[in-house]
Enzyme design. Structure first.
Site, PDB file in Angstrom:
ATOM      1  N   ASP A  46       0.829  -1.208   0.000  1.00  0.00           N
ATOM      2  CA  ASP A  46       0.000   0.000   0.000  1.00  0.00           C
ATOM      3  C   ASP A  46       0.865   1.262   0.000  1.00  0.00           C
ATOM      4  O   ASP A  46       1.851   1.348   0.749  1.00  0.00           O
ATOM      5  CB  ASP A  46      -0.862  -0.045   1.275  1.00  0.00           C
ATOM      6  CG  ASP A  46      -1.858   1.090   1.358  1.00  0.00           C
ATOM      7  OD1 ASP A  46      -2.777   1.100   0.526  1.00  0.00           O
ATOM      8  OD2 ASP A  46      -1.721   1.947   2.251  1.00  0.00           O
ATOM      9  N   GLU A  90       1.209  -0.509  -5.119  1.00  0.00           N
ATOM     10  CA  GLU A  90       0.281   0.595  -5.402  1.00  0.00           C
ATOM     11  C   GLU A  90       1.141   1.777  -5.804  1.00  0.00           C
ATOM     12  O   GLU A  90       1.598   2.559  -4.971  1.00  0.00           O
ATOM     13  CB  GLU A  90      -0.559   0.949  -4.180  1.00  0.00           C
ATOM     14  CG  GLU A  90      -1.672   1.907  -4.585  1.00  0.00           C
ATOM     15  CD  GLU A  90      -2.260   2.744  -3.453  1.00  0.00           C
ATOM     16  OE1 GLU A  90      -3.290   3.371  -3.701  1.00  0.00           O
ATOM     17  OE2 GLU A  90      -1.685   2.806  -2.365  1.00  0.00           O
TER      18      GLU A  90
HETATM   19  C1  NOJ Z   1      -4.309   3.271  -0.587  1.00  0.00           C
HETATM   20  C2  NOJ Z   1      -5.489   2.368  -0.388  1.00  0.00           C
HETATM   21  O1  NOJ Z   1      -5.802   1.749  -1.616  1.00  0.00           O
HETATM   22  C3  NOJ Z   1      -6.603   3.247   0.119  1.00  0.00           C
HETATM   23  O2  NOJ Z   1      -7.834   2.569   0.124  1.00  0.00           O
HETATM   24  C4  NOJ Z   1      -6.211   3.716   1.498  1.00  0.00           C
HETATM   25  O3  NOJ Z   1      -7.200   4.604   1.975  1.00  0.00           O
HETATM   26  C5  NOJ Z   1      -4.862   4.441   1.463  1.00  0.00           C
HETATM   27  N1  NOJ Z   1      -3.870   3.747   0.691  1.00  0.00           N
HETATM   28  C6  NOJ Z   1      -4.310   4.587   2.855  1.00  0.00           C
HETATM   29  O4  NOJ Z   1      -3.814   3.360   3.331  1.00  0.00           O
END
Ligand code: NOJ
Length: 572
Positions: A238, A299
């Site tokens: 993430d 991500e």
């Molecule tokens: C990216 C995640 O996909 C999202 O859903 C989340 O709110 C943020 N990172 C914070 O962890």
């Protein structure tokens, strides 16, 4: 990187915020994607990934929220669909401020989702079916209820003080600098116990870890080992861009005039995202992953493919699958725009990863649908991302044509960013609604009232009904995935764009050891003809493998129905 979370507003369908014991045997060094051959490819290069938002997938205990036993009960469905790996969004203990992206214990399961025994059961059942499990590792921050943070905030001299980022304010009531949280307001929160501010890129309940502290690094690396030993085959990492901040806390420059949905200035996140130190951490995580033949998916919000390349690592020693979100930003059915993006990512230094939706993005059904031909367009989009050279990640529900259903009243909003940014920013509830399993009550998701309302479309778009209809979106997904699995050219072949001047039809070849597949996608609402002049490829003839609408071939002329798909095999 500037971008961190991309929100595509359901209303405008435009980008509104651009902030930017091992289950499988141990493996060895990885290869650059472009140079892959059948001897050196890895399981994750051929795998079809499927993202599960656990709150919304299947509820086994009728509390209105999905759970791990629910996921286990749907493994046969996933197997039949053609899925090789499931990525489960965070299911660890959490106060659920950000629905699991605020982890209070990395080595357990939140009771709302079950227990570690339920996880082991799921892992065992998945393994029996040859399905890998990928967990979501929230690397940048913990919950403010994590024991590390509770200790950290307890005093300036606590053992974990330096595990987070604490600073004095500039003056009374003044945070240390101008950094803004991507979820609104200052990125600093004053903690009265020690009268210092802590840093949070996301909600205040998500304090950033201090990755400059080797103890943080060791503890977090150990978390990955702990799960690998439990049978996990990898992680989706993430918000990787946000791991490091400028130690001098230099103010971020203004990006453009005006204010965002939260009333904050538009800043360029120059000093708190994409710092080069991120790559040291990714290399370290990759070394551990390699011990377990595991995959790391990132991500990775990038401005261009050059930036994406950095995430593969200079020696392909960082992430195997950094997600190409630029692909999700081609928000129009434009062959030219897709051609450009595909060509760029196809030339990237590692194996491409394609997504068209996720739990933060308006569903593709709405982004591309014209309101009349949405099912045809959903099939068109499926044919695209499932036949490109790379690993696709399907977001749950895309395979049945689920639509985004944002809340219509502020009082119904669950996602805090929707409550804070209403009405400009409605939050992400719309793309997180319960999976539509049947046309029975609550779409077969739960016998209790689901945590988010089930979209009206559950009557027509659900697994049970679509499984009986050969013309459904679901059956199309299954057919493409079956074809992909059986066809070496689709799995491993080179990508070759053809008819590149065509403004309406996106077409390309996949070629592998003399075997080839042609994919032609009519991105317009009118019948189109294209000539399959496959120059230089010595093609003699092509025959149909899969098509939608009245799409057919006569000689070398392919006639495509509006939004039609034609996939054929050609021989030399
Ligand atoms: C990216 C995640 O996909 C999202 O859903 C989340 O709110 C943020 N990172 C914070 O962890």
């Amino acid at each position: 990187m500037e971008a961190l979370v991309m929100r595509i507003s359901a209303k405008s369908l435009a980008v509104t915020m651009l902030i930017c014991s091992v289950a499988w045997t141990a493996g060895s060094a990885q290869t650059a994607g472009n140079k892959m051959d059948s001897k050196s490819d890895r399981w994750w290069q051929h795998a079809v990934f499927y993202e599960i938002y656990p709150r919304s997938f299947a509820d086994s205990n009728d509390d209105g929220v999905g759970d791990l036993r629910g996921i286990a009960s749907k493994l046969d469905y996933l197997k039949d669909l053609g899925v090789d790996a499931i990525w489960i969004s965070p299911c660890f203990p959490s106060p659920q401020v950000d629905f699991g992206y605020d982890v209070s214990d990395y080595e357990n399961i939140d009771s709302m989702y079950g227990t570690l025994a339920d996880f082991d059961f799921l892992a065992g059942e998945a393994k029996k079916r040859g399905i890998h499990i990928i967990l979501d590792f929230v690397v940048n921050h913990t919950s403010d209820q994590h024991k590390w943070f509770l200790d950290s905030k307890s005093s300036r001299t606590s053992a974990h003080r330096d595990w987070y980022i604490w600073r004095d304010g500039k003056g009374p009531g003044q945070p240390p600098n101008n950094w803004v949280s991507v979820f609104g307001g200052s990125a600093w929160k004053l903690d009265p116990t020690t009268n210092q501010y802590y840093y949070h890129f996301f909600y205040p309940e998500q304090p950033d870890l201090n990755w400059r502290n080797p103890a943080v690094r060791d503890a977090m690396f150990d978390v990955t080992r702990w799960w690998y030993e439990r049978g996990v085959s990898g992680f989706r990492l993430d918000a990787v861009d946000t791991l490091f901040e400028d130690p001098n806390l230099t103010d971020n420059p203004i990006d453009r005039p005006g204010k965002n949905a939260f009333g904050d200035p538009f800043l360029k996140n120059q000093y708190n995202t994409k710092l080069p130190e991120v790559h040291d951490v990714l290399r370290g995580l990759r070394e551990v992953a390699n011990e377990y033949n595991a995959v790391l998916i990132g991500e990775t919000w990038t401005a261009d493919v050059a930036e994406l390349n950095q995430y593969y690592g200079k020696a392909n020693d960082e992430l195997q699958l950094p997600m190409d979100f630029l692909f999700t930003m081609v928000n129009q059915l434009s062959p030219a725009a897709f051609r450009k993006q595909i060509a760029e990512v196809d030339a990237a230094s590692g194996w491409p990863t394609f997504v068209i939706s996720n739990h933060d993005i308006v569903r593709s059904y709405d982004r591309y649908g014209d309101g009349r031909h949405n099912d045809q367009i959903a099939k068109l989009m499926a044919a695209l991302y499932l036949t490109l050279r790379g690993s696709p990640i399907i977001y749950y529900g895309e395979e049945i044509g689920m639509k985004t259903t944002p809340p219509t009243r502020l009082e119904d909003v669950q996602d805090p960013i929707g409550r804070k940014g209403w009405p400009q920013e409605k939050g992400r509830d719309g793309e997180r609604t319960p999976m539509q399993w049947s046309d029975t009550q609550n779409a077969g998701f739960s016998n209790a009232k689901p945590w988010l309302p089930v979209p009206e479309t559950y009557k027509t778009h659900n697994v049970a009904s679509e499984a009986k209809d050969p013309a459904s979106v679901l059956e199309f997904y299954k057919r493409v995935l079956k074809l992909r699995r059986a066809n070496e050219a689709l799995l491993k072949g080179r990508y070759v764009a053809i008819n590149e001047a065509d403004a309406n039809v996106l077409s390309y070849l996949r070629i592998y050891q003399g075997r080839g597949v042609v994919v032609a996608l009519n991105m317009s609402g009118k019948r189109r003809k294209i000539s399959l002049e496959l120059k230089g490829n010595g093609v003699v003839s092509a025959h149909r493998l899969l098509a939608t609408g009245q799409s057919s071939i006569e000689g070398k002329v392919l006639s495509l129905a509006p939004y039609g798909v034609w996939i054929g095999e050609f021989s030399k």
